[in-house]
Design an enzyme around this catalytic site. Structure first.
Site, mmCIF file in Angstrom:
data_model
loop_
_atom_site.group_PDB
_atom_site.id
_atom_site.type_symbol
_atom_site.label_atom_id
_atom_site.label_comp_id
_atom_site.label_asym_id
_atom_site.label_seq_id
_atom_site.Cartn_x
_atom_site.Cartn_y
_atom_site.Cartn_z
ATOM 1 N N CYS A 167 0.794 -1.226 0.000
ATOM 2 C CA CYS A 167 0.000 0.000 0.000
ATOM 3 C C CYS A 167 0.829 1.280 0.000
ATOM 4 C CB CYS A 167 -0.929 0.000 1.210
ATOM 5 S SG CYS A 167 -2.042 -1.417 1.276
ATOM 6 N N HIS A 246 12.451 0.027 6.055
ATOM 7 C CA HIS A 246 12.096 -1.374 5.833
ATOM 8 C C HIS A 246 12.393 -2.161 7.111
ATOM 9 C CE1 HIS A 246 11.846 -4.758 2.645
ATOM 10 N NE2 HIS A 246 11.451 -5.213 3.816
ATOM 11 N N HIS A 336 -2.239 6.570 5.713
ATOM 12 C CA HIS A 336 -2.738 5.442 4.932
ATOM 13 C C HIS A 336 -4.025 4.892 5.532
ATOM 14 C CE1 HIS A 336 -3.141 1.703 2.893
ATOM 15 N NE2 HIS A 336 -2.740 0.975 3.915
ATOM 16 N N HIS A 365 -14.029 5.586 4.876
ATOM 17 C CA HIS A 365 -15.484 5.433 4.878
ATOM 18 C C HIS A 365 -16.054 5.504 3.468
ATOM 19 C CE1 HIS A 365 -19.719 6.696 5.439
ATOM 20 N NE2 HIS A 365 -19.648 5.972 6.536
ATOM 21 N N ASN A 369 -10.145 0.925 1.591
ATOM 22 C CA ASN A 369 -8.692 0.869 1.445
ATOM 23 C C ASN A 369 -8.389 0.577 -0.022
ATOM 24 O OD1 ASN A 369 -5.968 0.324 1.420
ATOM 25 N ND2 ASN A 369 -6.007 -1.109 3.132
#
Length: 467
Positions: A167, A246, A336, A365, A369
């Site tokens: 994502c 990471h 995110h 909402h 996602n």
């Protein structure tokens, strides 16, 4: 001794800030000329009743699995107007074809780009760099090649297709463009972020994998960036900083992973550790980012307060650890939209308020996602609400499998007021309640029309979804 230590810390921080300032000036500027988010047709909107029907098509679900899915759905923070691909709406989620995936990709990509090119006055033949990103579908030829072919772009264009990065990959794509700009002056770049759900519906009963069906929805975004000095006055945002992190331990690696379950069904597994890992990854990222974007006096205040707390207050019961005030250098936060728990974690961990988290909650909402494109729906909400004023700073935070945390900070170049993808509904947001509970509607549908799917006759409807 303590005075000398504090003085040394202050001097070191001053040198770090000076270095970062000189470092940023030595790199070429990256401007955002425009962005566009995808909104699917109204016939692909997913209401609560339709969601319940789709869930019941999974004949593997027993009562407990179905109860878990419905309870999670109504508490997820996702509303009644998100979008799903056509093959799922038509009942073909368990047998997707290659054409279903290509159709979703085409719809979410080319309509966005057509609008973006028209609004920005940049022609496809002017594009020098093209970066596409999406985790779970990698066609051959790649999406970037399909875009080049569709628009007849120049043969010398630099193309990149990023996959499997989750994502947060749109921030990675922006960072790649920024680095390419260092060696390619006076260039235009396009970033396309699109995640496909058509081929990735999960049909098993593993609860950690059923979450992906609840959270992920159809969407996509496209951006045009440039480092051409003469286009500065047309830019809407300027990139100030990018930091990538990471986290590579096993727990982080496995908290968001594409796997096959014990029944042979493939899907994305999201474990309970994901919110904790996300906060840990973000904390490590902010240690690098915040000294670049916050005023020196706030950094010094936090360092001194933290040192005092560790040496004098740590053992006291009511003593709270100091929190850095990110709003001293950042006015807006694009977090995110990974789910309600992730957004709540952002708010709690970094001392942000309801106003700060409203754009992310409302985007979850309204659109769900949408993975790598989700940050741009959040930005669109801020713009449609007329919050973005010249000189404001925006921090974007993207989280992705690996486990990745990528952040960037933009400066607003002029007042922004475009209603964009939110145009048909911005006046209705925020609603009176952030989570719209449609349990009654779902229950009515189950007991009126669903007996042929799962045998609920032996269960009392008033206790079916009891705690």
């Amino acid at each position: 001794m303590e005075i000398f230590l504090v003085a040394a810390i202050i001097w070191l921080l001053f040198l770090c800030m000076l270095y970062e300032s000189l470092y940023r000036k030595s790199h070429k500027t990256c401007y955002l000329l425009g962005y566009q988010c995808y909104k699917a047709p109204d016939d692909l909107k997913l209401s609560a009743g339709t969601a319940a029907k789709i869930a019941l098509r999974n004949r593997n679900l027993g009562l407990e699995e179905y109860r878990f899915m419905v309870r999670t759905m109504v508490r997820s923070g996702i509303g009644e107007e998100t979008y799903i691909p056509r093959n799922i709406m038509e009942g073909r989620e368990m047998s997707p074809t290659l054409q279903d995936s290509l159709d979703e990709m085409t719809e979410a990509t080319f309509s966005n780009l057509d609008s973006l090119f028209a609004r920005s006055a940049v022609s496809p033949c002017q594009i020098d760099i093209l970066v596409t990103t999406g985790s779970l579908f990698a066609p051959v030829p790649s999406l970037s090649s399909r875009i080049v072919n569709h628009y007849g772009m120049k043969e010398g264009i630099k193309c990149f297709s990023l996959t499997g990065m989750g994502c947060s990959s749109s921030v990675i794509a922006v960072d790649l463009v920024r680095q390419l700009f260092n060696t390619h002056p006076n260039s235009f770049a396009v970033v396309v972020a699109v995640e496909l759900t058509a081929p990735n519906w999960y049909g098993g009963t593993d609860r950690s994998m059923m979450l992906s069906n609840i959270l992920f929805r159809a969407g996509g975004s496209s951006l045009i960036l440039t480092n051409h000095p003469s286009w500065k006055d047309r830019a809407i945002l300027k990139l100030d900083a990018v930091v990538r992190n990471h986290v590579s331990d096993n727990e982080a690696y496995e908290c968001a992973i594409h796997v096959e379950d014990n029944q042979g069904y493939v899907g994305a597994r999201l474990t309970k550790a994901l919110p904790t890992i996300a906060m840990r990854a973000l904390e490590g990222n902010l240690r690098v980012l915040l000294p670049k974007v916050l005023p020196l006096w706030e950094i010094l205040r936090f360092v001194v307060a933290s040192y005092y707390w560790k040496t004098r207050m740590m053992g006291e019961k009511d003593a709270k650890s100091p929190v850095i005030d990110m709003k001293t250098g950042i006015q807006h936060f694009c977090m995110h939209t990974g789910g309600r728990a992730v957004i709540d974690g952002f708010e709690k961990s970094f001392g942000l308020g309801e106003y700060d988290m409203e754009p992310s909650r409302m985007s979850l909402h309204r659109f769900g996602n949408t993975s790598c494109s989700s940050l741009w729906y959040v930005l669109g909400y801020m713009e449609a609400k007329k919050r973005l004023k010249r000189g404001d700073r925006i921090m974007m935070v993207g989280l992705g499998a690996g486990f990745l945390c990528n952040t960037c900070v933009w400066t607003v170049m002029r007042d922004l007021e475009d209603v964009n993808v939110w145009g048909d509904c911005i006046d209705r947001y925020p609603p009176g309640t952030l989570v719209v509970n449609r349990m009654d509607e779902i229950l009515d549908w189950i007991f009126d029309d669903c007996m042929s799917f799962i045998n609920f006759q032996d269960y009392d409807r008033t206790t079916l979804f009891a705690r």
